[in-house]
Design a protein around this motif. Sequence first.
Motif, PDB file in Angstrom:
ATOM      1  N   ARG A 160       0.833  -1.210   0.000  1.00  0.00           N
ATOM      2  CA  ARG A 160       0.000   0.000   0.000  1.00  0.00           C
ATOM      3  C   ARG A 160       0.866   1.258   0.000  1.00  0.00           C
ATOM      4  O   ARG A 160       0.493   2.284  -0.573  1.00  0.00           O
ATOM      5  CB  ARG A 160      -0.934  -0.007   1.209  1.00  0.00           C
ATOM      6  CG  ARG A 160      -1.953   1.122   1.198  1.00  0.00           C
ATOM      7  CD  ARG A 160      -2.865   1.059   2.394  1.00  0.00           C
ATOM      8  NE  ARG A 160      -3.712  -0.107   2.379  1.00  0.00           N
ATOM      9  CZ  ARG A 160      -4.873  -0.182   1.708  1.00  0.00           C
ATOM     10  NH1 ARG A 160      -5.284   0.832   0.984  1.00  0.00           N
ATOM     11  NH2 ARG A 160      -5.599  -1.276   1.756  1.00  0.00           N
ATOM     12  N   SER A 163       1.860   2.015  -3.441  1.00  0.00           N
ATOM     13  CA  SER A 163       0.761   2.714  -4.114  1.00  0.00           C
ATOM     14  C   SER A 163       0.712   4.180  -3.714  1.00  0.00           C
ATOM     15  O   SER A 163       0.639   5.072  -4.567  1.00  0.00           O
ATOM     16  CB  SER A 163      -0.570   2.036  -3.774  1.00  0.00           C
ATOM     17  OG  SER A 163      -1.659   2.771  -4.285  1.00  0.00           O
ATOM     18  N   LYS A 167       2.373   5.581  -6.909  1.00  0.00           N
ATOM     19  CA  LYS A 167       1.214   5.524  -7.802  1.00  0.00           C
ATOM     20  C   LYS A 167       1.559   4.886  -9.160  1.00  0.00           C
ATOM     21  O   LYS A 167       1.460   5.520 -10.208  1.00  0.00           O
ATOM     22  CB  LYS A 167       0.634   6.926  -8.001  1.00  0.00           C
ATOM     23  CG  LYS A 167       0.072   7.502  -6.716  1.00  0.00           C
ATOM     24  CD  LYS A 167      -0.482   8.889  -6.909  1.00  0.00           C
ATOM     25  CE  LYS A 167      -1.272   9.356  -5.686  1.00  0.00           C
ATOM     26  NZ  LYS A 167      -0.626   9.105  -4.396  1.00  0.00           N
ATOM     27  N   TYR A 191      -5.036  -5.079  -5.485  1.00  0.00           N
ATOM     28  CA  TYR A 191      -5.882  -4.211  -4.668  1.00  0.00           C
ATOM     29  C   TYR A 191      -5.031  -3.233  -3.856  1.00  0.00           C
ATOM     30  O   TYR A 191      -5.357  -2.046  -3.727  1.00  0.00           O
ATOM     31  CB  TYR A 191      -6.749  -5.065  -3.744  1.00  0.00           C
ATOM     32  CG  TYR A 191      -7.335  -4.325  -2.568  1.00  0.00           C
ATOM     33  CD1 TYR A 191      -8.377  -3.414  -2.743  1.00  0.00           C
ATOM     34  CD2 TYR A 191      -6.834  -4.530  -1.283  1.00  0.00           C
ATOM     35  CE1 TYR A 191      -8.904  -2.720  -1.656  1.00  0.00           C
ATOM     36  CE2 TYR A 191      -7.360  -3.858  -0.202  1.00  0.00           C
ATOM     37  CZ  TYR A 191      -8.395  -2.945  -0.388  1.00  0.00           C
ATOM     38  OH  TYR A 191      -8.902  -2.264   0.686  1.00  0.00           O
ATOM     39  N   LYS A 194      -2.892  -0.917  -6.631  1.00  0.00           N
ATOM     40  CA  LYS A 194      -3.833  -0.107  -7.419  1.00  0.00           C
ATOM     41  C   LYS A 194      -3.258   0.385  -8.756  1.00  0.00           C
ATOM     42  O   LYS A 194      -3.395   1.548  -9.115  1.00  0.00           O
ATOM     43  CB  LYS A 194      -4.318   1.090  -6.599  1.00  0.00           C
ATOM     44  CG  LYS A 194      -5.153   0.695  -5.388  1.00  0.00           C
ATOM     45  CD  LYS A 194      -5.599   1.905  -4.603  1.00  0.00           C
ATOM     46  CE  LYS A 194      -6.611   1.520  -3.525  1.00  0.00           C
ATOM     47  NZ  LYS A 194      -6.126   0.470  -2.610  1.00  0.00           N
ATOM     48  N   ALA A 224     -10.003  -5.625  -7.320  1.00  0.00           N
ATOM     49  CA  ALA A 224      -9.360  -4.413  -7.837  1.00  0.00           C
ATOM     50  C   ALA A 224      -9.976  -4.048  -9.188  1.00  0.00           C
ATOM     51  O   ALA A 224      -9.324  -4.136 -10.229  1.00  0.00           O
ATOM     52  CB  ALA A 224      -7.848  -4.631  -7.966  1.00  0.00           C
ATOM     53  N   THR A 227      -8.262  -2.121 -12.014  1.00  0.00           N
ATOM     54  CA  THR A 227      -7.060  -2.679 -12.643  1.00  0.00           C
ATOM     55  C   THR A 227      -7.425  -3.620 -13.786  1.00  0.00           C
ATOM     56  O   THR A 227      -8.298  -4.473 -13.630  1.00  0.00           O
ATOM     57  CB  THR A 227      -6.212  -3.436 -11.599  1.00  0.00           C
ATOM     58  OG1 THR A 227      -5.742  -2.512 -10.618  1.00  0.00           O
ATOM     59  CG2 THR A 227      -5.013  -4.123 -12.247  1.00  0.00           C
TER      60      THR A 227
END
Length: 242
Positions: A160, A163, A167, A191, A194, A224, A227
């Motif tokens: 996470r 992400s 990004k 998920y 991302k 997700a 995606t």
Amino acid sequence: MGVKITWIGHGSFKVETETQKIIYLDPWIKGNPASKLSLDSITKADIVCVTHGHIDHIGDSIEIVKKTGAVFIGTPELAFYAQKCGVPTEGGDLCPLNIGGSCVVKGIKIIMTNAVHTSDIMVSEKDVVAGSGSCGYIIVTEGNVRIYFAGDTGVFGDMRLISDLYKPDIAIMPVGGKYNMGIREAAYAAYLVKPEIFIPMHYGTFPDQKADVEELKKMVSAWAPFTKVVVLNPGESFEYEK
């Protein structure tokens, strides 16, 4: 022109950037049963990123760097090993990093990320020297396309952070199970990370590392939905323009 990503096979990829810089990721060519590429056909490379010292990942990276003058990027221990194998330090042919570290090579930013996977350095199938575990990479191209190359890893909660911090537009992650994530874990990783695009890798090369990519698509769609799973065959390419 956008970014072109070619699956060499197994865990190996070639990335061609908007300005035609060539990046090899864990290039295992010789002895790779999934690869249709010959080592002799590789005559140009700008950057070679290595995630860890298992023979199917460090592969032919050192030989490619020595023949093309590309910059070798890996952990300090892998860089020391590359230097011992004849990769020169003068002229910037080595760029050791550690987790969270980064460098800019020929306009490409490379950030080393965490990975959950064990590894020493496999000099051969019978000869192992001390290594430094594993890593992944964020690659930021000149056009700001952000690629997360996970290398060999299990799923971990700090994906996470990858992400949030970086990004990624594209995530290249393993799905073969046994030595890394299976499809369930990889779908959950999608998920967490991302990405817009998820390219699965590290499956289908050996009988004990199969993956049901249709089931993977269903799981990613459920967990997700933002995606898209892009399935390549060895030798096939995907082009992305931001």
